[in-house]
Motif scaffolding. Structure first.
Motif, PDB file in Angstrom:
ATOM      1  N   UNK A  88      -7.235   3.412  13.313  1.00  0.00           N
ATOM      2  CA  UNK A  88      -7.317   2.888  11.949  1.00  0.00           C
ATOM      3  C   UNK A  88      -5.951   2.458  11.446  1.00  0.00           C
ATOM      4  N   UNK A  89      -4.948   3.288  11.633  1.00  0.00           N
ATOM      5  CA  UNK A  89      -3.633   3.007  11.080  1.00  0.00           C
ATOM      6  C   UNK A  89      -2.715   2.295  12.061  1.00  0.00           C
ATOM      7  N   UNK A  99       2.706   3.696   1.704  1.00  0.00           N
ATOM      8  CA  UNK A  99       2.549   2.238   1.794  1.00  0.00           C
ATOM      9  C   UNK A  99       1.219   1.883   2.455  1.00  0.00           C
ATOM     10  N   UNK A 100       0.846   2.627   3.475  1.00  0.00           N
ATOM     11  CA  UNK A 100      -0.451   2.418   4.122  1.00  0.00           C
ATOM     12  C   UNK A 100      -1.578   2.603   3.121  1.00  0.00           C
ATOM     13  N   UNK A 101      -1.456   3.646   2.302  1.00  0.00           N
ATOM     14  CA  UNK A 101      -2.481   3.912   1.297  1.00  0.00           C
ATOM     15  C   UNK A 101      -2.630   2.737   0.346  1.00  0.00           C
ATOM     16  N   UNK A 106      -5.649  -0.835  -2.000  1.00  0.00           N
ATOM     17  CA  UNK A 106      -5.529  -1.935  -2.976  1.00  0.00           C
ATOM     18  C   UNK A 106      -5.789  -3.297  -2.332  1.00  0.00           C
ATOM     19  N   UNK A 107      -5.042  -3.591  -1.277  1.00  0.00           N
ATOM     20  CA  UNK A 107      -5.137  -4.937  -0.711  1.00  0.00           C
ATOM     21  C   UNK A 107      -6.377  -5.147   0.154  1.00  0.00           C
ATOM     22  N   UNK A 108      -6.833  -4.122   0.854  1.00  0.00           N
ATOM     23  CA  UNK A 108      -8.016  -4.286   1.709  1.00  0.00           C
ATOM     24  C   UNK A 108      -9.297  -3.968   0.936  1.00  0.00           C
ATOM     25  N   UNK A 109      -9.338  -2.809   0.268  1.00  0.00           N
ATOM     26  CA  UNK A 109     -10.553  -2.427  -0.448  1.00  0.00           C
ATOM     27  C   UNK A 109     -10.632  -3.010  -1.856  1.00  0.00           C
ATOM     28  N   UNK A 133       6.929  -3.891  -3.031  1.00  0.00           N
ATOM     29  CA  UNK A 133       7.709  -3.853  -1.793  1.00  0.00           C
ATOM     30  C   UNK A 133       6.929  -4.481  -0.637  1.00  0.00           C
ATOM     31  N   UNK A 134       5.646  -4.164  -0.545  1.00  0.00           N
ATOM     32  CA  UNK A 134       4.813  -4.740   0.517  1.00  0.00           C
ATOM     33  C   UNK A 134       4.688  -6.256   0.372  1.00  0.00           C
ATOM     34  N   UNK A 135       4.481  -6.702  -0.858  1.00  0.00           N
ATOM     35  CA  UNK A 135       4.344  -8.146  -1.111  1.00  0.00           C
ATOM     36  C   UNK A 135       5.655  -8.857  -0.782  1.00  0.00           C
TER      37      UNK A 135
END
Length: 139
Positions: A88-89, A99-101, A106-109, A133-135
């Motif tokens: 999964x990860x 960050x994974x969370x 947020x971005x996937x679900x 930060x991810x964006x």
């Protein structure tokens, strides 16, 4: 001469969950299940959540003594889902767990950042910083 004591593992006993643990589970169950079914079939996802909350029930008094029982519940869910599906990860293994969370919730679900914070027990401002930060890194 007395025989040496046998070191046996204790059989797992069922710990009925406390009402506040049941309330916590029920409050976020839909989102926990959505997360678990990202990579697991429905039955395996439900089993991972059952295992996570059985684990929490066994140590519930200790969990209540932490600053955030919600964060402990999320970590248990996360752990048991990852154990059931180590892949999964994989694609996001280079990211930190928080960050994974944010990425997955947020971005996937598509959960609002306030809900991500509520589900994971994180500070809402920290969720926003991680998302930014991810964006920034992706852009």
């Amino acid at each position: 001469m007395t025989p040496a004591p046998h070191h046996r593992t204790r059989p797992r006993t069922h710990h009925p969950p406390a009402l506040d643990l049941i309330a916590l589970r029920d409050q976020h169950l839909h989102h926990y299940l959505s997360y678990a079914t990202l990579a697991l079939p429905a039955a395996a996802a439900r089993q991972a959540l059952h295992d996570a909350f059985d684990d929490l029930a066994r140590r519930w008094p200790d969990v209540l003594a932490t600053p955030s029982p919600t964060a402990c519940a999320w970590q248990s869910v996360r752990h048991h889902v990852a154990r059931a599906c180590p892949d999964l990860l994989g694609p996001v293994a280079h990211l930190t767990a928080p960050e994974q969370d944010v990425l997955l919730l947020h971005l996937v679900l598509g959960l609002p950042t306030a809900e991500v914070a509520e589900i994971t027990g994180a500070d809402p401002a920290a969720v926003h910083v991680r998302l930014r930060s991810l964006v920034r890194r992706a852009g």
